[in-house]
Design a protein around this motif. Structure first.
Motif, PDB file in Angstrom:
ATOM      1  N   ARG A 204       0.936  -1.233   0.085  1.00 32.16           N
ATOM      2  CA  ARG A 204      -0.286   0.055  -0.128  1.00 32.16           C
ATOM      3  C   ARG A 204       0.787   1.236   0.085  1.00 32.16           C
ATOM      4  O   ARG A 204       1.842   1.273   0.656  1.00 32.16           O
ATOM      5  CB  ARG A 204      -0.850   0.006   1.182  1.00 32.16           C
ATOM      6  N   THR A 206       0.271   3.885   1.765  1.00 37.73           N
ATOM      7  CA  THR A 206       0.671   4.252   3.175  1.00 37.73           C
ATOM      8  C   THR A 206       1.975   3.478   3.644  1.00 37.73           C
ATOM      9  O   THR A 206       2.850   3.920   4.419  1.00 37.73           O
ATOM     10  CB  THR A 206      -0.653   3.778   4.098  1.00 37.73           C
ATOM     11  N   ASP A 207       1.927   2.202   3.542  1.00 40.20           N
ATOM     12  CA  ASP A 207       2.911   1.332   4.139  1.00 40.20           C
ATOM     13  C   ASP A 207       4.186   1.612   3.329  1.00 40.20           C
ATOM     14  O   ASP A 207       5.123   1.819   4.343  1.00 40.20           O
ATOM     15  CB  ASP A 207       2.619  -0.399   3.958  1.00 40.20           C
ATOM     16  N   ASP A 241      -6.012   8.013   5.571  1.00 44.04           N
ATOM     17  CA  ASP A 241      -4.637   7.306   6.234  1.00 44.04           C
ATOM     18  C   ASP A 241      -3.421   7.896   5.663  1.00 44.04           C
ATOM     19  O   ASP A 241      -2.506   8.255   6.441  1.00 44.04           O
ATOM     20  CB  ASP A 241      -4.641   5.991   5.939  1.00 44.04           C
ATOM     21  N   VAL A 242      -3.651   8.329   4.471  1.00 42.87           N
ATOM     22  CA  VAL A 242      -2.528   9.083   4.015  1.00 42.87           C
ATOM     23  C   VAL A 242      -2.254  10.482   4.554  1.00 42.87           C
ATOM     24  O   VAL A 242      -1.203  10.889   5.083  1.00 42.87           O
ATOM     25  CB  VAL A 242      -2.617   9.408   2.270  1.00 42.87           C
ATOM     26  N   ILE A 245      -0.436  10.211   7.485  1.00 42.94           N
ATOM     27  CA  ILE A 245       0.986  10.076   7.411  1.00 42.94           C
ATOM     28  C   ILE A 245       1.666  11.346   7.152  1.00 42.94           C
ATOM     29  O   ILE A 245       2.908  11.758   7.794  1.00 42.94           O
ATOM     30  CB  ILE A 245       1.199   8.976   6.477  1.00 42.94           C
TER      31      ILE A 245
END
Ligand code: FAD
Ligand code: A2P
Length: 273
Positions: A204, A206-207, A241-242, A245
């Motif tokens: 992903r 994000t990861d 989620d992004v 981060i």
């Protein structure tokens, strides 16, 4: 006689306001297609913006949905990149359009994924999942982006390899483009990944940001508010989620009226949202 024929024709084909003609259609997977339409002579837009397009429903009423313009602002035609939702009111029908057909296009572009909504910086990150690549397909082809940033990084993640193909071909074609090929070479970095099918790069967005893998792979420093700017376009969950981060890296969310270090737009409105 002529009058009767005109009336008959009008009854069979209701008047379509803001009509534009489809010039080409390409199917990428059973869930994705792209198409090009004529551009209204008066339409001006900033690369990255979206507008409303659609078809007439069975009762002759416009059925419209938001669509990012995937072509750059200098293009003579307009391009769109679309999902096919099996029972979707619009896309269950839109997926069958053919060259020569007409669609409705309301020429009122808006949106936050525009260069003007960001403060000047060194690197510009495009972060997308699925059809969220559409606004970046526009921005990636805009010379202004390469005039304002030293490096442009396109991170695109899909479940499967075939879903990346539209973006891959776009980047490949850009590098050989007579108009901006030279500007793009060495500046545009493409980082596609999959999450559910084996591929040379996986995971992903994000990861790969949170672990620092993408920075290591591309030989870039960790994202920081002095040098990095970002534009985000995916599902609501992805965007949320992004955003967390990016904020963790010290970047702040901006808007047209208040430029900062990153901007976000939904690629679609999910079920129940
Ligand atoms: P809808 O009733 O609109 O949607 C049904 C369901 O399908 C949704 O609840 C959602 O779960 C799912 N869905 C809808 N769109 C998508 C999508 N793009 N990807 C994955 N799942 C989806 N769609 C595009 O295909 N290309 C674009 O460039 C695009 N730009 C958009 C820009 C904005 C600002 C917004 C808000 C939406 C955008 N959309 C885009 C979504 C688009 O407006 C429609 O939702 C989509 O065309 C499906 O329409 P529908 O009537 O068939 O189904
Ligand atoms: P994953 O396969 O791990 O769910 P979808 O087809 O569901 O819209 O997802 C498109 C891509 O976005 C998939 O690769 C998916 O990864 C990824 N994705 C979905 N939700 C998120 C999220 N909240 N954060 C990061 N990536 C996401």
């Amino acid at each position: 006689m002529t009058e009767t024929m005109t009336m008959d024709a009008a009854r069979q084909k209701p008047h379509m306001p803001d009509a534009q003609t489809v010039t080409s259609v390409r199917h990428w997977t059973d869930r994705l297609f792209s198409f090009r339409v004529s551009r209204p002579a008066t339409l001006r837009f900033r690369s990255g913006e979206f507008l409303m397009i659609g078809l007439l429903d069975d009762k002759g009423k416009p059925l419209l949905r938001a669509y990012s313009i995937a072509s750059p602002s200098w293009d003579e035609e307009l391009e769109f990149y679309s999902i096919k939702v099996p029972d979707g009111p619009l896309t269950s029908r839109l997926q069958h359009i053919q060259p020569g057909d007409e669609i409705i296009l309301r020429p009122k572009p808006v949106g936050t994924l525009v260069v003007d909504a960001l403060l000047p910086g060194k690197r510009l990150w495009f972060l997308a999942t699925g059809t969220g690549i559409a606004p970046f397909a526009s921005l990636m082809r805009d010379p202004e982006v390469y005039e304002k940033f030293d490096q442009v990084i396109m991170m695109h993640t899909c479940r499967e390899v075939a879903e990346l193909e539209y973006g891959r071909q776009l980047v490949e074609a850009l590098e050989g483009d007579p108009l901006i090929g030279e500007m793009v070479q060495g500046k545009l970095r493409y980082y596609p990944t999959t999450t559910r099918e084996e591929f040379h790069h996986m995971g992903r967005v994000t990861d790969n940001l949170a672990s620092g893998k993408v920075f290591a792979d591309l030989g870039l420093p960790k994202m920081n508010p002095e040098e990095d700017r970002a534009m985000v376009c995916g599902s609501l969950a992805f965007n949320v989620d992004v955003k967390a981060i990016l904020e963790g890296f010290g970047l702040r969310e901006g808007a047209n009226s208040d430029p900062k270090e990153f901007v976000v737009e939904k690629a679609f409105v999910g079920d129940g949202i």
